[in-house]
Design an enzyme around this catalytic site. Structure first.
Site, PDB file in Angstrom:
ATOM      1  N   ASP A  96      58.768  -3.053 -29.579  1.00  0.00           N
ATOM      2  CA  ASP A  96      57.469  -3.696 -29.385  1.00  0.00           C
ATOM      3  C   ASP A  96      56.382  -3.026 -30.226  1.00  0.00           C
ATOM      4  O   ASP A  96      55.212  -3.364 -30.113  1.00  0.00           O
ATOM      5  CB  ASP A  96      57.062  -3.771 -27.899  1.00  0.00           C
ATOM      6  CG  ASP A  96      56.917  -2.411 -27.253  1.00  0.00           C
ATOM      7  OD1 ASP A  96      57.221  -1.399 -27.911  1.00  0.00           O
ATOM      8  OD2 ASP A  96      56.505  -2.368 -26.077  1.00  0.00           O
ATOM      9  N   ASP A 132      59.940   0.753 -32.876  1.00  0.00           N
ATOM     10  CA  ASP A 132      60.187   1.792 -31.879  1.00  0.00           C
ATOM     11  C   ASP A 132      61.427   1.407 -31.060  1.00  0.00           C
ATOM     12  O   ASP A 132      62.075   0.389 -31.321  1.00  0.00           O
ATOM     13  CB  ASP A 132      58.955   2.053 -30.998  1.00  0.00           C
ATOM     14  CG  ASP A 132      58.728   0.973 -29.964  1.00  0.00           C
ATOM     15  OD1 ASP A 132      59.195  -0.151 -30.174  1.00  0.00           O
ATOM     16  OD2 ASP A 132      58.093   1.255 -28.930  1.00  0.00           O
ATOM     17  N   ARG A 148      45.791  13.841 -24.153  1.00  0.00           N
ATOM     18  CA  ARG A 148      45.834  13.607 -25.595  1.00  0.00           C
ATOM     19  C   ARG A 148      44.466  13.912 -26.213  1.00  0.00           C
ATOM     20  O   ARG A 148      43.433  13.583 -25.624  1.00  0.00           O
ATOM     21  CB  ARG A 148      46.159  12.149 -25.901  1.00  0.00           C
ATOM     22  CG  ARG A 148      47.556  11.753 -25.533  1.00  0.00           C
ATOM     23  CD  ARG A 148      47.924  10.410 -26.169  1.00  0.00           C
ATOM     24  NE  ARG A 148      49.076   9.814 -25.506  1.00  0.00           N
ATOM     25  CZ  ARG A 148      50.335  10.188 -25.721  1.00  0.00           C
ATOM     26  NH1 ARG A 148      50.614  11.160 -26.579  1.00  0.00           N
ATOM     27  NH2 ARG A 148      51.328   9.596 -25.089  1.00  0.00           N
ATOM     28  N   SER A 173      47.125  10.968 -20.771  1.00  0.00           N
ATOM     29  CA  SER A 173      48.143   9.971 -21.125  1.00  0.00           C
ATOM     30  C   SER A 173      48.537   9.201 -19.872  1.00  0.00           C
ATOM     31  O   SER A 173      48.537   9.751 -18.771  1.00  0.00           O
ATOM     32  CB  SER A 173      49.353  10.692 -21.701  1.00  0.00           C
ATOM     33  OG  SER A 173      50.491   9.861 -21.605  1.00  0.00           O
ATOM     34  N   SER A 190      60.783   2.829 -24.049  1.00  0.00           N
ATOM     35  CA  SER A 190      60.157   2.586 -25.342  1.00  0.00           C
ATOM     36  C   SER A 190      60.431   3.675 -26.387  1.00  0.00           C
ATOM     37  O   SER A 190      61.580   3.955 -26.704  1.00  0.00           O
ATOM     38  CB  SER A 190      58.664   2.407 -25.082  1.00  0.00           C
ATOM     39  OG  SER A 190      57.964   2.113 -26.228  1.00  0.00           O
TER      40      SER A 190
HETATM   41  P1  NG1 Z   1      49.601   6.920 -23.362  1.00  0.00           P
HETATM   42  O1  NG1 Z   1      50.727   7.878 -23.087  1.00  0.00           O
HETATM   43  O2  NG1 Z   1      48.851   6.433 -22.158  1.00  0.00           O
HETATM   44  O3  NG1 Z   1      48.700   7.461 -24.437  1.00  0.00           O
HETATM   45  C1  NG1 Z   1      51.122   5.506 -25.039  1.00  0.00           C
HETATM   46  C2  NG1 Z   1      50.336   4.991 -26.219  1.00  0.00           C
HETATM   47  C3  NG1 Z   1      49.713   3.677 -25.841  1.00  0.00           C
HETATM   48  C4  NG1 Z   1      50.748   2.681 -25.345  1.00  0.00           C
HETATM   49  C5  NG1 Z   1      51.629   3.324 -24.280  1.00  0.00           C
HETATM   50  C6  NG1 Z   1      52.776   2.445 -23.858  1.00  0.00           C
HETATM   51  C7  NG1 Z   1      49.147   6.345 -27.879  1.00  0.00           C
HETATM   52  C8  NG1 Z   1      48.052   7.284 -28.122  1.00  0.00           C
HETATM   53  N1  NG1 Z   1      49.280   5.924 -26.611  1.00  0.00           N
HETATM   54  O4  NG1 Z   1      50.245   5.602 -23.948  1.00  0.00           O
HETATM   55  O5  NG1 Z   1      49.005   3.176 -26.921  1.00  0.00           O
HETATM   56  O6  NG1 Z   1      51.492   2.162 -26.409  1.00  0.00           O
HETATM   57  O7  NG1 Z   1      52.134   4.585 -24.709  1.00  0.00           O
HETATM   58  O8  NG1 Z   1      53.926   2.596 -24.582  1.00  0.00           O
HETATM   59  O9  NG1 Z   1      49.864   5.959 -28.800  1.00  0.00           O
HETATM   60 ZN    ZN Z   2      57.892   0.276 -27.191  1.00  0.00          ZN
END
Ligand code: NG1
Ligand code: ZN
Length: 561
Positions: free
Chosen positions: A290, A286, A529, A522, A68
């Site tokens: 998505d 991105d 985070r 995360s 992603s």
């Molecule tokens: P994590 O790394 O769990 O915060 C991030 C995004 C999610 C989601 C996932 C999947 C933020 C704060 N978190 O997850 O919303 O999109 O990646 O790609 O943006």
């Molecule tokens: Zn993505």
């Protein structure tokens, strides 16, 4: 006999993909993610997982190789269930277990135990099908081979390589294929372009004059989305789309200084954009398309942008959908109104101002933990569920039964009052259900819906941005010894563990007017985070910084104290 053959095949293939020494993998918010160079064994095992999932459900499933918005050297893999959504959470522990099996024998034992427990036909009695997709990452090609081996290690399973795709395209294909409908890439593109032009044809005539503002510049994050948008734009009329950061040779590195994640987190212009774009409607995808955010460069002397994030995209969609029901029901007799339950689903990252705005529109808003699997599940409980993460991942779900009611109403109106305002409102809602991806958040279909709604409303990007004013916010990351030491509750808004941390966060937050702050591990990176919101940017920054220090004090590396 068949079982013996199956076992020796699995052992033989598994021995070609040894687990890297010391590595641990976990099926997180978006599947397995890691440095692309150590993922072959994980992707091989995800191939086995997908084949078993297909056997279990007697349907086609998907396997997508992508990381992603993460750096180009990362990669990842996730499984799409037969309905096009994320793999059921019930199978995640098994996914984790096989990904970490130390050797082929352990892997085989785990598989044997699982197929028995889940009653999965094993040994070639039944066929399975897995659609494979990957983004443009260089490591994707090798990992694709690993996935194919994993699928082929299960007798009866067939891997169908769909080549380079956006993540949402693959999910869409799985969903549509299982409905028995044509599910190629060109079917996807033509469904999007047809439903978009249907919405444009339904723009009220008096507003068409306001739609001169058709220019849109899109940052493709140097990923797969730019290339697909170039294809799609040839099929559209009424939009003047210019794609930058297309990822073509020499144009830049995937997600580096560009893309939806960069724009949303940094709130500055992505590379390839500058003073010439002041006042123009801009959007960022991105790396696997998505996620979608919009932005506006308001001054040629600064890199700062006005960010129009997932919350504001959600709000625009909510306004539009609600308006269609108002039109329909205001023009219907009291005994003929169409009852609808609309649900808005957000996470704690949604800007507080967006939540207040949506509630003030009279809409029902619920919060779920981060990760689209949680939002999607919640949104599916409504007739129409609109979900978005602030980072721009989201979509609109229409329940099957509600779609049937809409179709019935459309037929009825076509015979009694064709072309009436009510009829048009129903046709718009049906076109939205065709345009917007019902499987997962999709930047391309989201972008076309934004464009159609702006034309419908006769709104500029500036007018859209003025729906409400975001509260200043700041997001930071903290590296810790073990991110899983943080356990959260209440849709991640409170820390349950370590004990005592929440009280200190509360005390910091209370020092700032309109303060709101939460921390969570995360699911995609090895970090904690921190999110903070307050009435000024300085206050949001200072709150976030103080809480970073608190987290570091509780969980940071000893040397950093
Ligand atoms: P994590 O790394 O769990 O915060 C991030 C995004 C999610 C989601 C996932 C999947 C933020 C704060 N978190 O997850 O919303 O999109 O990646 O790609 O943006
Ligand atoms: Zn993505």
């Amino acid at each position: 006999m068949a079982q013996d053959k199956q076992c020796s095949l699995l052992l033989e293939f598994a021995s070609r993909f040894p687990l890297p020494h010391g590595a641990r993998f976990s099926y997180g918010t978006a599947g397995f993610r890691s440095d692309g160079s150590i993922l072959a064994s994980t992707v091989f095992r995800a191939g086995i997982l997908a084949a078993l999932r297909s056997l279990k459900t007697s349907s086609t499933v998907g396997l997508m190789i992508t990381a992603s918005h993460n750096p180009v050297s990362d990669n990842g893999v996730k499984i799409a269930d037969p309905d096009g959504g994320m793999m059921t959470q019930r199978w995640e522990p098994f996914a984790d277990a096989i990904a970490n099996a130390p050797d082929p024998e352990h892997l085989l034992q785990l598989v044997k135990d699982f197929v028995k427990e889940e009653n999965i036909p094993f040994g070639g009695e039944q066929s399975a099908e897995v659609l494979l997709g990957r983004d443009t990452r260089p490591s994707g090609e090798t990992l694709l081979k690993a996935a194919k081996h994993g699928i082929n290690a299960i007798i009866g399973a067939v891997a169908v390589d769909m080549d380079i795709l956006t993540t949402p395209q693959l999910h869409w294909m799985v969903r549509i294929k299982n409905k028995g409908m044509p599910a190629s890439e060109s079917d996807y593109l033509s469904q999007l372009s047809k439903s978009f032009s249907c919405l444009i044809d339904l723009v009220p005539k008096e507003r068409v004059a306001d739609c001169s503002d058709t220019k849109l510049v899109v940052d493709g994050a140097n990923g797969v989305g730019g290339e697909k948008l170039e294809q799609l734009k040839k099929m559209l009329t009424g939009l003047d789309i210019c794609v930058r950061n297309t990822g073509k040779k020499g144009e830049g590195v995937l997600n580096e200084g560009c893309g939806a994640d960069f724009v949303q987190k940094e709130k500055i212009t992505p590379s390839g954009f500058g003073p010439d774009d002041v006042g123009i409607r801009c959007a960022s995808l991105d790396g696997d398309a998505d996620r979608l955010v919009y932005f506006l460069i308001s001054s040629s002397s600064s890199k700062n942008i006005d960010l129009i994030d997932g919350d504001k995209i959600l709000s625009l969609f909510a306004v539009f959908i609600k308006e269609q029901f108002d039109i329909l029901n205001n023009n219907s007799d009291s005994d003929n109104k169409l009852a609808v339950r609309i649900g808005i689903v957000q996470t704690a990252y949604a800007n507080g101002a967006s939540t207040s705005y949506l509630k003030q529109l009279g809409l029902e808003v619920v919060l779920t933990p981060t990760g689209v699997k949680f939002l999607h599940k919640e949104a599916a409980k409504y007739d129409i569920g609109i979900y978005f993460e602030a980072n721009g991942h989201g979509t609109i779900l229409f329940s099957e039964s509600f779609l049937l009611s809409l179709e019935a109403r459309s037929k009825e109106l076509a015979s009694t009052s064709s072309g009436s305002e009510s009829h048009k409102a129903v046709l718009r809602l049906l076109a939205v259900s065709q345009l917007i991806n019902q499987a997962v958040g999709d930047a391309l279909s989201g972008l076309l819906l934004v464009e159609a709604v702006l034309q419908y409303k006769g709104w500029s990007i500036k007018r859209w941005n003025e729906l409400y004013q975001d509260l200043p916010s700041r997001q930071l990351k903290v590296k810790v010894v073990d991110r899983n030491a943080v356990v959260t509750t209440n849709a991640e808004t409170k820390v349950a563990k370590p004990l005592g941390l929440q009280e200190l966060i509360d005390a910091e937050t209370a020092k700032h007017p309109h303060g709101r702050c939460f921390v969570r591990p995360s699911g995609t990176e090895d970090i904690i985070r921190v999110y903070a919101e307050a009435s000024t940017q300085e206050a949001a920054d200072s709150l976030a910084r103080s809480v970073v220090q608190l987290v570091d004090r509780f969980l940071g590396f000893p040397s950093s104290h």
